[in-house]
Design a protein around this motif. Sequence first.
Motif, short mmCIF file in Angstrom:
data_model
loop_
_atom_site.label_atom_id
_atom_site.label_comp_id
_atom_site.label_asym_id
_atom_site.label_seq_id
_atom_site.Cartn_x
_atom_site.Cartn_y
_atom_site.Cartn_z
N GLU A 188 -5.03 9.92 27.12
CA GLU A 188 -5.91 8.78 27.33
C GLU A 188 -7.31 9.30 27.04
OE1 GLU A 188 -6.25 7.22 31.32
OE2 GLU A 188 -6.90 5.28 30.53
N VAL A 189 -7.82 8.96 25.88
CA VAL A 189 -9.09 9.50 25.40
C VAL A 189 -10.26 8.90 26.16
CG1 VAL A 189 -10.59 9.73 23.38
CG2 VAL A 189 -8.12 9.91 23.11
N ALA A 190 -10.18 7.61 26.44
CA ALA A 190 -11.29 6.93 27.12
C ALA A 190 -10.78 5.73 27.89
CB ALA A 190 -12.34 6.49 26.09
N ARG A 191 -11.49 5.42 28.95
CA ARG A 191 -11.20 4.21 29.73
C ARG A 191 -12.50 3.42 29.80
NH1 ARG A 191 -8.24 5.10 35.22
NH2 ARG A 191 -6.72 5.87 33.75
N GLY A 192 -12.39 2.13 29.54
CA GLY A 192 -13.58 1.31 29.44
C GLY A 192 -13.67 0.24 30.51
N THR A 193 -14.11 -0.92 30.08
CA THR A 193 -14.31 -2.05 30.98
C THR A 193 -13.26 -3.12 30.67
OG1 THR A 193 -15.79 -3.18 29.44
CG2 THR A 193 -16.80 -1.61 30.98
N LEU A 194 -13.44 -4.27 31.23
CA LEU A 194 -12.54 -5.39 31.01
C LEU A 194 -12.48 -5.80 29.54
CD1 LEU A 194 -10.81 -7.70 32.18
CD2 LEU A 194 -12.92 -9.00 32.45
N ALA A 195 -13.59 -5.64 28.81
CA ALA A 195 -13.67 -6.17 27.45
C ALA A 195 -13.90 -5.13 26.36
CB ALA A 195 -14.78 -7.22 27.39
N ALA A 196 -14.09 -3.87 26.70
CA ALA A 196 -14.40 -2.88 25.66
C ALA A 196 -14.12 -1.47 26.17
CB ALA A 196 -15.86 -3.00 25.24
N VAL A 197 -13.93 -0.57 25.22
CA VAL A 197 -13.83 0.86 25.52
C VAL A 197 -14.59 1.59 24.43
CG1 VAL A 197 -11.60 1.12 24.32
CG2 VAL A 197 -12.28 2.78 26.06
N GLU A 198 -15.46 2.49 24.84
CA GLU A 198 -16.26 3.26 23.89
C GLU A 198 -15.52 4.54 23.56
OE1 GLU A 198 -20.65 5.30 23.76
OE2 GLU A 198 -20.37 3.47 24.93
N VAL A 199 -15.30 4.77 22.27
CA VAL A 199 -14.50 5.91 21.82
C VAL A 199 -15.29 6.73 20.83
CG1 VAL A 199 -12.35 6.60 20.69
CG2 VAL A 199 -12.40 4.56 22.12
N SER A 200 -15.29 8.03 21.03
CA SER A 200 -15.93 8.95 20.10
C SER A 200 -14.85 9.62 19.25
CB SER A 200 -16.69 10.02 20.88
OG SER A 200 -17.01 11.10 20.04
N PRO A 201 -14.97 9.57 17.92
CA PRO A 201 -14.00 10.27 17.08
C PRO A 201 -13.86 11.75 17.47
CG PRO A 201 -15.31 8.82 15.73
CD PRO A 201 -15.94 8.81 17.11
N ARG A 202 -14.94 12.34 17.90
CA ARG A 202 -14.91 13.74 18.31
C ARG A 202 -13.88 13.96 19.42
NH1 ARG A 202 -18.70 18.22 19.26
NH2 ARG A 202 -18.21 19.07 21.30
N GLU A 203 -13.87 13.07 20.41
CA GLU A 203 -12.94 13.20 21.53
C GLU A 203 -11.50 12.93 21.10
OE1 GLU A 203 -13.86 14.44 24.49
OE2 GLU A 203 -15.78 14.68 23.48
N VAL A 204 -11.32 12.03 20.17
CA VAL A 204 -9.96 11.72 19.68
C VAL A 204 -9.35 12.94 19.01
CG1 VAL A 204 -8.63 10.32 18.05
CG2 VAL A 204 -10.41 9.25 19.45
N PHE A 205 -10.12 13.63 18.18
CA PHE A 205 -9.58 14.74 17.40
C PHE A 205 -9.60 16.08 18.13
CE2 PHE A 205 -10.31 11.53 14.22
CZ PHE A 205 -9.14 11.61 13.48
N LYS A 206 -10.42 16.21 19.16
CA LYS A 206 -10.51 17.48 19.88
C LYS A 206 -9.14 17.91 20.42
CE LYS A 206 -12.46 17.52 23.92
NZ LYS A 206 -13.47 17.49 24.99
N SER A 207 -8.49 17.05 21.15
CA SER A 207 -7.20 17.43 21.72
C SER A 207 -6.10 17.47 20.66
CB SER A 207 -6.82 16.50 22.86
OG SER A 207 -6.64 15.20 22.39
N ALA A 208 -6.27 16.71 19.58
CA ALA A 208 -5.29 16.76 18.49
C ALA A 208 -5.26 18.17 17.88
CB ALA A 208 -5.62 15.72 17.43
N PHE A 209 -6.42 18.78 17.73
CA PHE A 209 -6.47 20.15 17.22
C PHE A 209 -5.83 21.12 18.20
CE2 PHE A 209 -10.21 18.72 14.61
CZ PHE A 209 -9.57 18.88 13.40
N LEU A 210 -6.13 20.94 19.48
CA LEU A 210 -5.58 21.85 20.48
C LEU A 210 -4.07 21.75 20.60
CD1 LEU A 210 -8.30 21.49 23.26
CD2 LEU A 210 -7.91 23.46 21.77
N SER A 211 -3.51 20.58 20.32
CA SER A 211 -2.05 20.44 20.39
C SER A 211 -1.39 20.72 19.04
CB SER A 211 -1.67 19.05 20.89
OG SER A 211 -1.97 18.08 19.92
N ASN A 212 -2.18 21.08 18.05
CA ASN A 212 -1.68 21.38 16.70
C ASN A 212 -0.98 20.18 16.08
OD1 ASN A 212 -1.56 23.17 14.55
ND2 ASN A 212 0.46 23.91 15.11
N ALA A 213 -1.55 18.99 16.27
CA ALA A 213 -0.96 17.76 15.74
C ALA A 213 -1.07 17.71 14.22
CB ALA A 213 -1.66 16.55 16.34
#
Length: 182
Positions: free
Chosen positions: A90-115
């Motif tokens: 779960e990269v980010a948790r937002g509000t009722l109508a939106a969630v702010e996502v940074s590409p950096r955060e999406v790919f950080k754990s992908a690298f660590l898991s060797n995806a």
Amino acid sequence: MKRRRLGGVRFAPPRTAPYGGLLGRAVTSCRPVTPGKAISVCVTRPDKPGPALRSADDVCRLLKRSANADRESFFALHLDVGNRVIGIEEVARGTLAAVEVSPREVFKSAFLSNAASLIVAHNHPSGAPEPSAMDLEMTRKLNEAGKLLGVPVRDHVIIGAESCISLRERGVSGFGGPRRRR
């Protein structure tokens, strides 16, 4: 449940992974990243790959518990070369109508898991899975970043109360990798 210490960082022992146990047992491993082992990076992964994802319906089943959440959550599903799930974040948790996502955060754990690739997904608390302009813009940014970083985004799935949609199946361009079989 006994906690262990490694390199000054506390972490929980292996545990059953969330998402209905579909990923089985999780194993946490840590590696020091600084001299003297003062700081370690820890990655929690399933001890064996999870199910192969062949369609947006597979993603919906895996993340169905987010369908009725009271706020938006954005997930990254890490896949191996056989499209099997090797991690869910779960990269980010937002509000009722939106969630702010940074590409950096999406790919950080992908690298660590060797995806080898990713599928991203998020829920719409309104219940309607129709993509917003912000959803389409985030998809475009993540697709560009994935191509640049060598970890393609295979799909972006939006989860509603009663149904899910795949932006790839809707014809949104820019996704990496071959089309999944339906």
